[in-house]
Design an enzyme around this catalytic site. Structure first.
Site, PDB file in Angstrom:
ATOM      1  CG  ASP A   1       9.055   0.885   5.123  1.00  0.00           C
ATOM      2  OD1 ASP A   1       7.880   1.301   5.225  1.00  0.00           O
ATOM      3  OD2 ASP A   1       9.676   0.358   6.063  1.00  0.00           O
TER       4      ASP A   1
ATOM      5  CG  HIS B   1       6.254   6.725   8.118  1.00  0.00           C
ATOM      6  ND1 HIS B   1       7.464   7.238   8.528  1.00  0.00           N
ATOM      7  CD2 HIS B   1       5.978   5.715   8.968  1.00  0.00           C
ATOM      8  CE1 HIS B   1       7.908   6.566   9.581  1.00  0.00           C
ATOM      9  NE2 HIS B   1       7.034   5.632   9.860  1.00  0.00           N
TER      10      HIS B   1
ATOM     11  CD  GLN C   1       0.688  -0.065  14.787  1.00  0.00           C
ATOM     12  OE1 GLN C   1       0.940   0.952  14.159  1.00  0.00           O
ATOM     13  NE2 GLN C   1       0.604  -0.095  16.111  1.00  0.00           N
TER      14      GLN C   1
ATOM     15  CE  LYS D   1       2.660   2.135  11.402  1.00  0.00           C
ATOM     16  NZ  LYS D   1       3.867   1.957  10.653  1.00  0.00           N
TER      17      LYS D   1
ATOM     18  NE  ARG E   1      -5.490 -17.594   4.265  1.00  0.00           N
ATOM     19  CZ  ARG E   1      -5.002 -18.820   4.477  1.00  0.00           C
ATOM     20  NH1 ARG E   1      -4.195 -19.381   3.576  1.00  0.00           N
ATOM     21  NH2 ARG E   1      -5.322 -19.482   5.550  1.00  0.00           N
TER      22      ARG E   1
HETATM   23  C1  LIG Z   1       4.780   0.683  10.925  1.00  0.00           C
HETATM   24  C2  LIG Z   1       5.975   0.523  10.080  1.00  0.00           C
HETATM   25  C3  LIG Z   1       6.357  -0.721   9.523  1.00  0.00           C
HETATM   26  C4  LIG Z   1       5.752  -2.033   9.874  1.00  0.00           C
HETATM   27  O1  LIG Z   1       4.430  -2.093  10.025  1.00  0.00           O
HETATM   28  P1  LIG Z   1       3.672  -3.105  11.037  1.00  0.00           P
HETATM   29  O2  LIG Z   1       2.348  -3.171  10.373  1.00  0.00           O
HETATM   30  O3  LIG Z   1       3.648  -2.442  12.364  1.00  0.00           O
HETATM   31  O4  LIG Z   1       4.374  -4.399  11.019  1.00  0.00           O
HETATM   32  C5  LIG Z   1       7.431  -0.739   8.663  1.00  0.00           C
HETATM   33  N1  LIG Z   1       8.122   0.360   8.373  1.00  0.00           N
HETATM   34  C6  LIG Z   1       7.809   1.563   8.890  1.00  0.00           C
HETATM   35  C7  LIG Z   1       8.618   2.751   8.499  1.00  0.00           C
HETATM   36  C8  LIG Z   1       6.736   1.670   9.781  1.00  0.00           C
HETATM   37  O5  LIG Z   1       6.463   2.856  10.336  1.00  0.00           O
END
Ligand SMILES: *Cc1c(COP(=O)(O)O)cnc(C)c1O
Length: 417
Positions: free
Chosen positions: A165, A168, A191, A194, A240
């Site tokens: 993941d 960040h 998002q 970010k 998409r």
């Molecule tokens: C923002 C985030 C996500 C998910 O992203 P979205 O685009 O908001 O669905 C997943 N994991 C972490 C650690 C995040 O900060």
């Protein structure tokens, strides 16, 4: 000793801070070009951004999605994870890290974080591995890279996938390779908050061509390359992104290297200023982390020694003109999603999945490091690190002033109680 701004004294910083997102004519032109072209839908701009972003993070393939959350779900489906499987996740993260596991009917198992990295602790991961474990999802918290060497060793021994993941960690690298390209696959989010953004959006990166093809299919209604349009093979969905988003992201990506460098320079100034401040613990350097992107700059407060809560500290700091955040305010497993749904009952899949053969009791989960970190860790957002370097001494001075006046912070809190 100057009086705290909280008590009517002078503010340490009266300037402004950079706003987010950053954009100008580049983004305006990119969006306008898509509009005028009439080609709004999933085409060459999406493909160009996927290739450019994958290259930026040192991966072979990129598959975009509607969000980081849906990208995590697509990655788990592509790994073949489903009912009866366990996936090990940290509790100090955004919900999606664990909810994506539930969404594919598998069970998230929480492993504690390391105080050194604030990322998942490989020793605790090792303790949580069972015959059902299929994958580990490390989160590179705030851009600090999890200990990928030890996670890889565990994954190798137990035949587990690693899904990073990396939501960040744009720009972060471990031993010279970008995050998101270190595991079996990795996921980023675009998002609004970010470090590059198209309001919503996400991507899955991988070096495995077969994985990339299956993942593409999951994000595109189960279609397969070069097959008829209305022929569907996998149970996918429509994840998409649009050409507008891809055009925005390609413009944002051109800014990312300089922004990443600026944040790192400013973070180094904060490190130097905060390192010896009593009551504050900053993150330590990690030589294998060859580049560090910053989604935020975390530091820990000695709340017991200072006898304040981090909320009280943050209020005093905000009054000085320096905004900061409490960040995640609880371990994920303390969310009602886990504590309430996990009770035995007619909940059904996934938490009472018949293939799993039991209902996990999240009320019994206890990750002591994470529980301390949610109480005492303060985040400075990445936008502060985009300010001119002359603003960094003000952040240090504001933190120092609050620490030096901690008795007044306590007093003020008592008066407002
Ligand atoms: C923002 C985030 C996500 C998910 O992203 P979205 O685009 O908001 O669905 C997943 N994991 C972490 C650690 C995040 O900060």
């Amino acid at each position: 000793m100057a009086q705290l701004a909280l008590q009517g004294g002078p503010k340490t910083w009266t300037g402004t801070w950079p706003t987010w997102p950053v954009w100008d004519d580049l983004e305006r032109r990119a969006l306008s070009d898509v509009l005028e072209s009439g080609q709004w839908w999933y085409g060459e701009r999406v493909r160009a951004f996927e290739a450019a972003f994958a290259t930026f993070q040192d991966a072979q393939h990129g598959i975009t999605a509607t969000s980081g959350t849906t990208a995590l779900e697509a990655a788990l489906l592509t790994l073949g994870i489903g009912a009866g499987d366990e996936v090990i996740v940290p509790p100090y993260t955004f919900l999606a890290t664990a909810s994506a596991v539930l969404r594919v009917n598998a069970i998230p198992v929480f492993a504690d974080i390391e105080p050194r990295t604030l990322c998942i602790d490989p020793d605790d991961v090792a303790r949580r591995i069972t015959p059902r474990t299929r994958a580990i999802i490390p989160v590179h918290l705030g851009g600090y890279v999890a200990d990928m060497d030890r996670l890889h060793a565990l994954a190798h021994t137990h035949a587990l996938a690693i899904l990073e993941d990396a939501c960040h960690s744009w720009g972060s690298a471990w031993s010279g390779k970008g995050t998101g390209a270190l595991g079996t696959c990795g996921v980023f989010s675009f998002q609004a908050s970010k470090n590059i953004s198209s309001a919503e959006g996400g991507i899955v990166l991988t070096d495995d061509a077969g994985f990339a093809e299956r993942c593409r299919s999951f994000t595109n209604c189960g279609r397969i390359k070069d097959k008829p349009w209305y022929e569907h093979h996998l149970l996918g969905s429509n994840l998409r992104m649009t050409e507008f988003q891809a055009a925005l992201l390609s413009a944002q990506l051109t800014r990312l290297p300089a922004q990443t460098a600026r944040r790192a320079c400013n973070a180094a100034l904060l490190d130097a200023g905060l390192r010896d401040l009593p009551g504050i613990t900053i993150m330590q350097p990690e030589p294998r982390m060859t580049r560090r992107g910053y989604h935020f700059y975390p530091f820990r407060l000695d709340c017991a020694g200072l006898r304040v809560s981090k909320e009280q500290f943050i209020s005093a700091l905000r009054a000085e003109g320096v905004p900061s955040s409490i960040g995640y305010d609880r371990p994920l497993y303390r969310n009602p999603l886990f504590t309430e749904r996990a009770q035995p009952g007619p909940a059904g899949c996934p938490l009472a999945c018949p293939y799993y053969g039991g209902v996990p009791d999240y009320t019994a989960v206890h990750c002591p490091v994470c529980e301390a970190v949610v109480r005492d860790t303060v985040w400075l957002f990445h936008t502060l690190l985009l300010a001119d370097e002359s603003a960094m001494p003000a952040i240090v001075a504001a933190i120092r002033k609050v620490i030096d006046n901690i008795a007044a912070v306590r007093e003020s809190a008592a008066n407002h109680a």
